[in-house]
Design an enzyme around this catalytic site. Structure first.
Site, PDB file in Angstrom:
ATOM      1  N   GLY A 170       0.823  -1.207   0.000  1.00 25.72           N
ATOM      2  CA  GLY A 170       0.000   0.000   0.000  1.00 25.72           C
ATOM      3  C   GLY A 170       0.855   1.254   0.000  1.00 25.72           C
ATOM      4  N   GLY A 171       0.592   2.117   0.991  1.00 29.35           N
ATOM      5  CA  GLY A 171       1.296   3.397   1.070  1.00 29.35           C
ATOM      6  C   GLY A 171       2.799   3.242   1.175  1.00 29.35           C
ATOM      7  N   GLY A 407      17.455   9.802 -35.148  1.00 25.01           N
ATOM      8  CA  GLY A 407      17.106  10.509 -33.915  1.00 25.01           C
ATOM      9  C   GLY A 407      18.010  10.114 -32.776  1.00 25.01           C
ATOM     10  N   ALA A 408      18.467   8.875 -32.816  1.00 23.47           N
ATOM     11  CA  ALA A 408      19.305   8.401 -31.726  1.00 23.47           C
ATOM     12  C   ALA A 408      20.629   9.156 -31.691  1.00 23.47           C
ATOM     13  CB  ALA A 408      19.523   6.906 -31.861  1.00 23.47           C
TER      14      ALA A 408
END
Ligand code: HXC
Length: 517
Positions: A170-171, A407-408
């Site tokens: 949980g938290g 792009g790399a």
């Protein structure tokens, strides 16, 4: 003071009651250590000082029974030395109400977080917790929110490390996820937001803790955990090692170490000339390159099992810490995909926050193509890596080992993205796209009309490599500072990082940038 007197006796009784409160047997039977044993391994011998050991929550005998978790409220907080340097910690004790977090427990953690931030020293959380203490209701949730708030305030100011040594339910998962590094122990630790009972209730599916989030899952699939080890001792020793690479805060530099004779690495290493295979499509292990460049035994890999097509980690050059980001041709041909972009971005961001210079070793044919990647957002995730590099003001050096396409090329710390020194090996191939793709577009007509299109494509690809995809064109245009003999790479890096040692730059003043999250 009268050591046999009443007042001192009370002091001793209290100490004994407190010690007996930590039940080692129960933890050991689950293959786990107690909170105290963990602290002993983490800290230099006899340096840990506990504070607030007797702080406890008010007792109550309401409908849900006792609210108090007795002495210390299930968490130890304090400070001491790790590798001779000040470090603050908290360690949850699962034997006390499942290490669950009530308001006093939370206040103690917040107190140590505040101290660590004020003193500019790292904080390490040893987590073993069932999450928000159910009996304390909203006070537990408020406690978590206060811890998260402090995690965020401290982010980029002091190193924050979370070590999961049991459940983090949980938290209990969100503080670790905000911190810089999450360590887990295989088989005995797990992290999940919603447990098997909730999964059963909502989805009517039977799952185990391990299915949801054991160490392997978080190290390989989710990327939540950067480091996993087979037992608690090695996990904690791993944390000690990490600390040795980090500065205490964002105003300091990482500690330098004196190299002893056996750690010295030779500056000229001819083996580097033979690592990249003659066949451009043949893989090799970029970790072999890293090992030959950095000081012996200094490479400490981070997130080793996640997105293995990108290798990240710390190393030292003549005792000075650097962060390394390297494409791994052995996995997915070194392409950049969603997971590796996010992994790289987070690492670059960390190094930039903490003044750790960056070395990029590049061999990347491009972004991983395909519907899966496009639909899951390679555009915005790939942008994270590009953004992280462009935003980083620490010294940044790139060595292009082989492929640097499309792009790399731009993303991997290219000159125009702010790279300080960009070197290339003679084996570098730098171009808009790889030879096969390029000739297929440029010579489509010729290839369809050719008698032997396969042979023609091969010939054109060779021509393309010779005339376009080589490092000399970039060198002549200044996009590369120098084409270097691979054998002298370490020497070049040492002098280049030295030249950048006093680099000081700031980005335009603003509240904060808007990284594509
Ligand atoms: C109070 C808790 C507790 C909790 C465990 N205990 N979790 N007490 N609050 N959250 C107590 C148990 O009652 C038990 O007490 C002791 O701790 C040991 O627990 P066991 O269940 O016997 O241990 P084990 O079998 O090892 O299982 C551990 C566990 C399980 C997986 C953590 O206890 C569990 O599922 N707990 C609840 C986990 C959970 O759903 N937490 C989410 C809370 S909501 P006795 O007296 O018998 O020894 C939350 C939201 C915050 O955290 C959101 C913020 C963003």
């Amino acid at each position: 003071m009268d050591v046999n007197g009443k007042i001192f006796k009370k002091f001793l009784e209290r100490q004994q009651m407190f010690e007996s409160h930590y039940d080692a047997k129960k933890q050991h039977s689950k293959g786990k250590l107690t909170a105290r044993e963990r602290i002993e391994i983490l800290y230099d011998e006899d340096t840990f000082e506990e504070i607030d050991a007797f702080v406890s929550s008010a007792k109550s005998d309401g409908e849900f029974g006792r609210v108090t978790a007795a002495y210390g409220d299930g968490v130890i907080i304090g400070h001491g030395q790790v590798q001779g340097r000040l470090v603050f910690s908290y360690a949850q004790d699962f034997n006390v109400m499942g290490g669950s977090l009530g308001s006093v427990h939370a206040s103690k953690i917040m107190k140590i977080q505040d101290m660590a931030l004020k003193m500019g020293a790292p904080i390490i959380g040893l987590i073993d917790s069932g999450g928000a203490r159910i009996q304390e209701g909203v006070a537990s949730l408020a406690g978590y929110a206060g811890i998260f708030y402090r995690n965020v305030q401290a982010s980029g100011v002091i190193p924050q490390i979370s070590v999961i040594l049991g459940p983090a339910a949980g938290g209990a998962v969100y503080s670790p996820s905000i911190t810089d590094y999450v360590f887990m122990t295989n088989k005995t630790s797990y992290m999940f937001v919603t447990g098997p009972n909730v999964v059963k209730e909502v989805l009517n599916e039977e799952v185990t803790f391990d299915d949801l989030g054991g160490a392997e899952v978080h190290a390989k699939k989710s990327g939540v955990a950067q480091m996993i080890f087979e037992d608690e001792e090695n996990t904690l020793l791993g944390v000690r090692r990490l600390i040795s690479y980090l500065p205490s805060n964002n105003l300091e530099n990482s500690p330098e170490i004196e190299l002893s004779g056996e750690d010295e690495t030779q500056d000229v290493e001819e083996k580097l000339r033979d690592i990249v295979p003659d066949d451009p499509n043949k893989p090799y292990d970029v970790k072999d390159v890293i090992e030959l460049l950095v000081d012996k035994r200094s490479f400490y890999e981070i997130s080793e099992r996640y997105a293995q097509n990108l290798v990240v980690g710390f190393g030292r050059l003549d005792g000075k810490v650097i962060g390394i980001v390297a494409n791994q041709p052995k996995v997915l041909a070194g392409t950049l995909d969603i997971d590796s972009s996010v992994k790289g971005a987070r690492f670059v961001r960390f190094c930039d926050s903490f003044n750790i210079p960056l070395l990029t070793l590049e061999d990347v044919p491009g972004f991983l193509p395909g519907i899966d990647q496009e639909h899951n957002g390679i555009i915005r995730h790939g942008a994270k890596l590009l953004y992280a590099y462009a935003d980083a003001t620490v010294p940044r050096i790139t060595v292009i080992l082989r492929k640097s396409y499309g792009g790399a090329y731009c993303v991997m710390n290219s000159k125009n993205l702010g790279g300080d020194f960009n070197f290339a090996w003679p084996t570098a191939e730098i171009a808009v796209m790889g030879p096969e793709g390029a000739v297929a577009i440029l010579y489509r007509k010729e290839l369809t009309e050719a008698e032997d299109p396969v042979m023609l494509k091969k010939q054109l690809a060779v021509k393309y490599r010779d005339q376009i995809a080589n490092p000399y064109i970039s060198d002549e245009k200044g996009f590369i500072d120098e084409v270097i003999d691979p054998a002298i790479t370490r020497k070049k890096l040492k002098s280049a990082f030295l030249a950048l040692e006093n680099k000081y730059m700031t980005n335009p003043s603003r509240k904060h940038g808007n990284i594509p999250l």
